[in-house]
Design a protein around this motif. Sequence first.
Motif, mmCIF file in Angstrom:
data_model
loop_
_atom_site.group_PDB
_atom_site.id
_atom_site.type_symbol
_atom_site.label_atom_id
_atom_site.label_comp_id
_atom_site.label_asym_id
_atom_site.label_seq_id
_atom_site.Cartn_x
_atom_site.Cartn_y
_atom_site.Cartn_z
ATOM 1 N N UNK A 1 17.484 0.700 0.982
ATOM 2 C CA UNK A 1 16.191 -0.163 1.717
ATOM 3 C C UNK A 1 15.011 0.424 1.062
ATOM 4 N N UNK A 2 14.696 1.373 0.631
ATOM 5 C CA UNK A 2 13.421 1.835 0.049
ATOM 6 C C UNK A 2 13.792 2.446 -1.322
ATOM 7 N N UNK B 1 6.368 8.154 3.142
ATOM 8 C CA UNK B 1 7.903 7.629 3.151
ATOM 9 C C UNK B 1 8.861 8.474 2.499
ATOM 10 N N UNK C 1 2.531 6.082 -2.719
ATOM 11 C CA UNK C 1 2.657 6.131 -1.083
ATOM 12 C C UNK C 1 2.102 7.133 -0.506
ATOM 13 N N UNK D 1 -5.255 6.519 2.247
ATOM 14 C CA UNK D 1 -6.263 5.524 2.432
ATOM 15 C C UNK D 1 -5.753 4.241 1.828
ATOM 16 N N UNK D 2 -5.599 3.137 2.642
ATOM 17 C CA UNK D 2 -5.098 1.977 1.906
ATOM 18 C C UNK D 2 -5.880 1.488 0.955
ATOM 19 N N UNK E 1 -5.381 3.213 -2.076
ATOM 20 C CA UNK E 1 -3.947 2.952 -2.608
ATOM 21 C C UNK E 1 -3.867 1.761 -3.155
ATOM 22 N N UNK F 1 9.340 -6.602 -13.639
ATOM 23 C CA UNK F 1 9.653 -5.610 -12.519
ATOM 24 C C UNK F 1 8.426 -4.838 -11.707
ATOM 25 N N UNK G 1 6.270 -5.604 -3.448
ATOM 26 C CA UNK G 1 7.186 -4.953 -2.248
ATOM 27 C C UNK G 1 6.010 -4.093 -1.722
ATOM 28 N N UNK G 2 5.364 -3.294 -2.428
ATOM 29 C CA UNK G 2 4.310 -2.153 -1.868
ATOM 30 C C UNK G 2 3.202 -2.711 -1.139
ATOM 31 N N UNK G 3 2.921 -3.924 -1.450
ATOM 32 C CA UNK G 3 1.466 -4.251 -0.807
ATOM 33 C C UNK G 3 1.929 -5.590 0.405
ATOM 34 N N UNK G 4 3.300 -5.826 0.240
ATOM 35 C CA UNK G 4 3.839 -6.862 1.250
ATOM 36 C C UNK G 4 3.102 -8.033 1.105
#
Lengths: 699, 45
Positions: free
Chosen positions: A36-37, A70, A404, A408-409, A412, A661, A668-671
């Motif tokens: 899942x991760x 994570x 990760x 700070x978003x 990141x 990829x 995936x990382x930024x949703x």
Amino acid sequence: MSKQINVALIGNPNTGKTSVFNALTGLNQKVGNYPGITVEKKEGVCRLPRGIKAHIIDLPGTYSLNASSLDENVVIELLLNKNDKDFPDIAVVVTDVENLKRNLLLFTQIKDLEIPTLLVINMADRMRYKGISLDIDYLEAHLKTKIALISTRKNEGIDGLRELITNYKEVSTEPCLKTTDIDPAYFENLQKAFPNQLLYKLWLVITQDVNFGKTDRKEIDAVTSFKTKSKADLKRLQQKETIKRYQFINNVLKKGQTIDLSQAKDLRIKLDRILTHKVWGYVIFIAILLLIFQAIYDWSEVPMDFIDGVFASLSEWTKNVLPSGAFTDLIAEGIIPGLGGIVIFIPQIAFLFLFIAVLEESGYMSRVVFLMDKIMRRFGLSGKSVVPLISGTACAIPAVMATRNIESWKERLITILVTPFTTCSARLPVYLIIISLVIPKGKFLWLSYQALTLMLLYFLGFATAVLSAYILSKRLKIKSRSFFVVEMPNYKLPMIKNVAITVVEKTKSFVYGAGKIILAISIILWFLASYGPGDNFNNAEVIIKTEYASENLSEKDLQHKIASHKLEHSFIGIAGRLIEPSIRPLGYDWKIGIAIISSFAAREVFVGTLATIYSVGSDDEDTIKNRMAAEINPVRGGPLFTFASGISLLLFYAFAMQCMSTLAIVKKETNSWKWPVLQLAIMSSFAYLVALVAFQFLK
Amino acid sequence: MNDIIQNILVFTAIALAMLFLIKKFILPKSKTKKACGNDNDCACH
């Protein structure tokens, strides 16, 4: 029948945990992801005395069980979930003898989960240099555990550790601290609400928000008889817990550890003063990079030429030995040249990873991170952004995941967006083949032009990443706060075994990962280049023979003309011609256009594609490089790969987002699809523009 | 006969290659559960 036990290797970063893992498992290890991760999961098998088999999991490095990333969550989730198939029968906490006090914090937390826990004190060989002595019996008695004093560098104490793991049932599960001591009123209340649960486990669930088993924080909140405290109160309790733990550790170490500084012989301070110096630090770093790139070229030349020759001969041999037909052609003209296009780069990629592993193992890489932090800050990046940017030289995918640990978003997100500019190993085959074709072989001082060009491309990628970060930091309106903490490990002589395992694993994953894609694409490309619609393709022989009837062409020239005509009217030729008008201003022909499109899946496919296209219909036993060098520009005449078109192509690959990829991992990382789509559009347009300007200026 | 066998092998190889690429890039296994890009609340749990 042999019994299998689960062993979890846990420890702070830089304690030599992976060295212990390597010492226990050797090459019996595999790397995957946690379900899942995308956090890396390293597992291995170790045979212990009395027929016991240990399944060893090398968990991500963590400073405590108070997770902030994570990676750290993975450790807590495993330790809290007894139903997990990997739940450890024994936890082995690896510590560094020089940082015992700080490393023991994590140990006491794990002990309090009442899991049998062994303490490994690593780097014992450093004790005499640091004037450290330990009273192991005293430490064992007061930490309520068994201790293995080891040195993975000298391979000392590993058998003792194996013996201790074998006797895991004898290891105490008694906790170090009583959880109720942190705040008696609060914890007694909590225990009353959940009488059957381990108190420290409940406490971790309340403070961490982790997933485990059937108990989670919401369930605790839902019990009306017990209410969790406010966030601020919980933080205060966590601080109190940490203070209590350090008080306990200090008391134990007061008698268990002696440090006599008069005995210490430390070079570290002197070395740090030079390697992190505001001028010499950068000079040394650049000198090391120059040395690396020169070595990559010099040392790889012989094995690369050998591999190139072997694949060319193999292709020829296949044609001679197998019965003639479509499948034989597929193997000889499609699969073998396609695979040759990736295998040939193994020496250079292995050398690159060798140097990176040596720099990391020696402790120098942390100094580079520290050194670069001063520059990074000015461009709106965190010091921690250096780690993804440096690991991006291997592959952007783990590098994007490595962001990760940036709290700070905004920092990141910027790091995620700019990391694909750094030169990844997939760009290396493209750079190497183009450089060898268009950059002359001369030398400037002792450095070859080709090595200098390669180094400039690495700098260009890094500089573009940093400049883009600066622009993004000004444009993105996201508020956030940041800080930078980096651990400076001691300098060590790199362990040959660790370096070798890193080189083998990284090279293997590059070749296998890319190899499967290249094999599949080579098969499809061969088909598209060997078949075509209409009379122009099917009657190629008749058309050419009629066209050149008046000219006295040799049989070889005639066959070459027929093969070229067929390729031009094959499926791939038709597709290539469709896109040719848009890439001709960049100095490329339709064959390069096809290679650019197919390498959108993965950059390294570029060379394999060209190797496949140039091999179709060719009977010559020739190398990929020679075939590319012999390619003629259909419009202007002369070689297709000139200085201008070569530089244009190098710049295109330096900036273009040619990796599906990476786009997937960014999503995936930024949703969100917004960022990968923007990344693709901006990077590709910029690449096209720069390549266009370069070609038009240089031609 | 040889040609027929060779053609069958070629088209099998192509079908397998296409299946592999589709599985790899168009229908990858969904793993998105916890990775998220937000400081405060990523709704992962």
